[in-house]
Each structure stands twice: as C-alpha cells, then as structure tokens.
Design a protein around this motif. Structure first.
Motif, short mmCIF file in Angstrom:
data_model
loop_
_atom_site.label_atom_id
_atom_site.label_comp_id
_atom_site.label_asym_id
_atom_site.label_seq_id
_atom_site.Cartn_x
_atom_site.Cartn_y
_atom_site.Cartn_z
N ALA A 2 16.01 -10.03 -8.96
CA ALA A 2 16.46 -9.03 -8.10
C ALA A 2 17.09 -9.24 -6.70
CB ALA A 2 15.47 -7.93 -7.82
N ASP A 3 18.03 -8.46 -6.33
CA ASP A 3 18.68 -8.46 -5.13
C ASP A 3 18.73 -7.29 -4.19
OD1 ASP A 3 20.51 -9.45 -3.04
OD2 ASP A 3 21.77 -10.59 -4.25
N ASN A 36 7.32 -6.69 -9.19
CA ASN A 36 7.48 -8.06 -8.51
C ASN A 36 8.63 -8.43 -7.82
OD1 ASN A 36 4.61 -8.34 -8.97
ND2 ASN A 36 4.92 -9.00 -10.99
N GLN A 37 9.94 -7.91 -8.56
CA GLN A 37 10.86 -8.08 -8.05
C GLN A 37 11.32 -7.39 -6.70
OE1 GLN A 37 13.45 -7.46 -11.28
NE2 GLN A 37 13.48 -9.24 -12.12
N LEU A 38 10.96 -6.09 -6.66
CA LEU A 38 11.21 -5.21 -5.62
C LEU A 38 10.18 -5.82 -4.43
CD1 LEU A 38 12.46 -2.84 -4.62
CD2 LEU A 38 10.34 -1.63 -4.96
N LYS A 39 9.02 -6.32 -4.65
CA LYS A 39 8.08 -6.75 -3.83
C LYS A 39 8.77 -8.11 -3.19
CE LYS A 39 3.59 -5.67 -5.23
NZ LYS A 39 2.29 -6.25 -5.58
N GLN A 40 9.62 -9.10 -3.99
CA GLN A 40 10.17 -10.04 -3.37
C GLN A 40 11.37 -9.94 -2.40
OE1 GLN A 40 8.89 -13.32 -3.97
NE2 GLN A 40 10.44 -14.05 -2.30
N PHE A 46 13.54 -7.59 4.38
CA PHE A 46 12.83 -6.95 5.38
C PHE A 46 11.86 -7.62 6.32
CE2 PHE A 46 14.26 -3.76 2.08
CZ PHE A 46 15.39 -3.36 2.85
N GLY A 47 11.34 -8.63 5.71
CA GLY A 47 10.42 -9.70 6.48
C GLY A 47 8.77 -9.22 6.25
N PHE A 48 8.69 -8.52 5.41
CA PHE A 48 7.12 -8.16 5.18
C PHE A 48 6.75 -8.03 3.77
CE2 PHE A 48 9.25 -4.08 5.80
CZ PHE A 48 8.69 -3.30 4.82
N THR A 49 5.70 -8.30 3.25
CA THR A 49 5.23 -7.76 1.71
C THR A 49 4.68 -6.35 1.63
OG1 THR A 49 4.76 -10.09 1.54
CG2 THR A 49 3.78 -8.83 -0.30
N PRO A 50 5.16 -5.53 0.66
CA PRO A 50 4.53 -4.31 0.60
C PRO A 50 3.02 -4.32 0.22
CG PRO A 50 6.37 -4.20 -0.63
CD PRO A 50 6.25 -5.79 -0.11
N LEU A 51 2.21 -3.38 0.51
CA LEU A 51 0.74 -3.35 0.21
C LEU A 51 0.61 -2.98 -1.12
CD1 LEU A 51 -0.63 -1.66 3.71
CD2 LEU A 51 -0.59 -4.12 2.92
N ARG A 52 1.30 -1.89 -1.61
CA ARG A 52 1.27 -1.37 -2.95
C ARG A 52 2.72 -0.83 -3.42
NH1 ARG A 52 -2.06 2.67 -1.97
NH2 ARG A 52 -0.33 4.20 -1.67
N VAL A 53 2.88 -1.01 -4.67
CA VAL A 53 4.14 -0.39 -5.27
C VAL A 53 3.76 0.28 -6.44
CG1 VAL A 53 6.33 -1.23 -6.03
CG2 VAL A 53 5.51 -2.42 -4.30
N ASN A 54 4.16 1.39 -6.50
CA ASN A 54 4.27 2.27 -7.70
C ASN A 54 5.58 2.70 -8.14
OD1 ASN A 54 1.27 2.37 -7.45
ND2 ASN A 54 1.45 4.44 -6.29
N SER A 55 5.67 2.64 -9.51
CA SER A 55 7.11 2.89 -10.11
C SER A 55 7.07 4.17 -11.13
CB SER A 55 7.43 1.78 -10.93
OG SER A 55 6.56 1.59 -11.99
#
Length: 93
Positions: A2-3, A36-40, A46-55
C-alpha cells in the motif's frame, strides 16, 4: 504494498467528527488495502503506528441513471485509533 495514494480521503461527517474527539480517524481507501498495509502507511508517512484499526467494506449502491441500472463504486472504510499526542495535519495527495 500500500501507498499514501491508496488513501482516497479522510471522512468528515457528523459521526466521524464525534469519533475524532475520542481519537479515532475515519479513512476511505480502495477495496484492496488491508489493515496491516494501512498501519504501515501511517507508520511511514505520518510517523506513528495506530493503536487499533477496524475495517468496513462498503458495497456500491445500485442506482438508476436515466432508466439504466448502474452501480456506484465500492470502497473500504477504516476506523483508525491514533495514539494520544499524534497529529495528522492534512492529507494532501
């Protein structure tokens, strides 16, 4: 892979603005992006890792256009919990 160009837009609706107060951003992407691609993407750009991602997969509505049946595009929405203190200034793609 992802980009940043896979993120179509940040959604600003009444519901998403109320979620932003608790640190959750709503992002609309193409249908092929995974969590996982969106977290990357968030980590790289943006310089940070999200705590949680729901789709949520949003199928396109079937509509009539001048008596012809058509369908709007499908997309994915992600609810991204950002850490406290992290900030997204703008999404200029």
């Amino acid at each position: 892979m992802a980009d940043i160009t896979d993120i179509k837009t940040m959604l600003y609706t009444e519901k998403s603005l109320s979620l932003q107060e608790s640190g959750i951003m709503v992002v609309q992407t193409s249908s092929k992006v995974t969590k996982n691609q969106l977290k990357q993407v968030f980590k790289d750009y943006f310089g940070f890792t999200p705590l949680r991602v729901n789709s949520l997969k949003q199928d396109g509505k079937v509509k009539k256009f001048k008596n012809k049946v058509g369908q709007r595009n499908s997309f994915k929405k992600f609810y991204v919990k950002i850490p406290e203190g992290a900030k997204i200034d703008s999404l200029a793609v």
